[in-house]
Enzyme design. Sequence first.
Site, PDB file in Angstrom:
ATOM      1  N   ASP A  32      -5.646 -19.139 -10.679  1.00 41.40           N
ATOM      2  CA  ASP A  32      -5.967 -18.305  -9.525  1.00 41.40           C
ATOM      3  C   ASP A  32      -7.356 -17.690  -9.720  1.00 41.40           C
ATOM      4  O   ASP A  32      -7.815 -17.505 -10.855  1.00 41.40           O
ATOM      5  CB  ASP A  32      -4.932 -17.193  -9.344  1.00 41.40           C
ATOM      6  CG  ASP A  32      -5.128 -16.455  -8.026  1.00 41.40           C
ATOM      7  OD1 ASP A  32      -5.175 -17.118  -6.976  1.00 41.40           O
ATOM      8  OD2 ASP A  32      -5.263 -15.217  -8.048  1.00 41.40           O
ATOM      9  N   GLU A  65     -10.140 -14.557  -8.035  1.00 41.21           N
ATOM     10  CA  GLU A  65     -10.517 -13.510  -7.077  1.00 41.21           C
ATOM     11  C   GLU A  65     -12.004 -13.697  -6.810  1.00 41.21           C
ATOM     12  O   GLU A  65     -12.763 -14.122  -7.707  1.00 41.21           O
ATOM     13  CB  GLU A  65     -10.229 -12.115  -7.624  1.00 41.21           C
ATOM     14  CG  GLU A  65      -8.750 -11.830  -7.876  1.00 41.21           C
ATOM     15  CD  GLU A  65      -7.887 -11.961  -6.642  1.00 41.21           C
ATOM     16  OE1 GLU A  65      -8.410 -11.796  -5.520  1.00 41.21           O
ATOM     17  OE2 GLU A  65      -6.682 -12.242  -6.794  1.00 41.21           O
ATOM     18  N   HIS A 123      -4.177  -7.456  -5.758  1.00 42.01           N
ATOM     19  CA  HIS A 123      -4.317  -8.875  -6.049  1.00 42.01           C
ATOM     20  C   HIS A 123      -5.193  -9.024  -7.277  1.00 42.01           C
ATOM     21  O   HIS A 123      -6.321  -8.533  -7.317  1.00 42.01           O
ATOM     22  CB  HIS A 123      -4.956  -9.603  -4.862  1.00 42.01           C
ATOM     23  CG  HIS A 123      -4.018  -9.854  -3.738  1.00 42.01           C
ATOM     24  ND1 HIS A 123      -3.359 -11.048  -3.564  1.00 42.01           N
ATOM     25  CD2 HIS A 123      -3.612  -9.056  -2.724  1.00 42.01           C
ATOM     26  CE1 HIS A 123      -2.594 -10.980  -2.494  1.00 42.01           C
ATOM     27  NE2 HIS A 123      -2.730  -9.776  -1.960  1.00 42.01           N
ATOM     28  N   ASP A 137      -1.483 -12.840 -10.382  1.00 47.48           N
ATOM     29  CA  ASP A 137      -1.041 -13.818  -9.389  1.00 47.48           C
ATOM     30  C   ASP A 137      -0.757 -15.171 -10.026  1.00 47.48           C
ATOM     31  O   ASP A 137       0.151 -15.889  -9.588  1.00 47.48           O
ATOM     32  CB  ASP A 137      -2.087 -13.961  -8.285  1.00 47.48           C
ATOM     33  CG  ASP A 137      -2.072 -12.781  -7.317  1.00 47.48           C
ATOM     34  OD1 ASP A 137      -1.262 -11.859  -7.525  1.00 47.48           O
ATOM     35  OD2 ASP A 137      -2.877 -12.771  -6.371  1.00 47.48           O
TER      36      ASP A 137
END
Length: 230
Positions: free
Chosen positions: A7, A9, A150, A155
């Site tokens: 994942d 960001e 998040h 995640d």
Amino acid sequence: MREIVFDTETTGLDPQTGDRITELGCVEVEDFIPTGRTWHAYVNPQRGIPEKVTEITGLTEEFLADKPLFKDVADGFLDFVGDARVVAHNAPFDRGFINMELERIGKPVIANERWVDTVVMARKKFPGAHASLDALCKRFGISLESRDKHGAIIDALLLADVYLELNGGRERALDLAGDSGESGGVVTFPKRPARPVPLKCRLSKDEQAAHEAFVESLGERPVWKSTGLL
């Protein structure tokens, strides 16, 4: 089979308009089960972060100012991933960002065929249902208590649990899902050899008589006979 649940960001939604990665999170899985090995890094994006993005991720320009640049963490990331398949939720998004960053520093990109998209998997498994990570966690009873913002590694850990469930849950790892193969998905155990000398019965005469009386009280069709076990 080794795979990396992955994942990111970012500062925004589009790497083609200047948005950059701010955080990377990787979780190693073997045959869909997390091994406990993870890799994580914050990244200085060398650009501003919109207030709305900070509200979602909790990451600020000040926090990321002293973090390494992507070029400084790229080798660690690539070494951890190796030649494994990469699992992501809405894979085109994460693939677009990580490959953009790799191209910027002259590193080989991760080929499209190595990516697994759990959004596609979820939509095939549950047509018409919400396929967000939050919705899938709720569907599978995966706790979201650790997630107030998040974050890439948080995640990725949640997605690893979702990915396991999308592939049949923990029973899948025990080969109880009926995979094709010579065994037909049936678990078999080696037959134990007979004891050379049978063990002596340790029941007393009274205990044996009580057991026989109990069996007699069950009638002519006890459950193990009616189900074909005897």
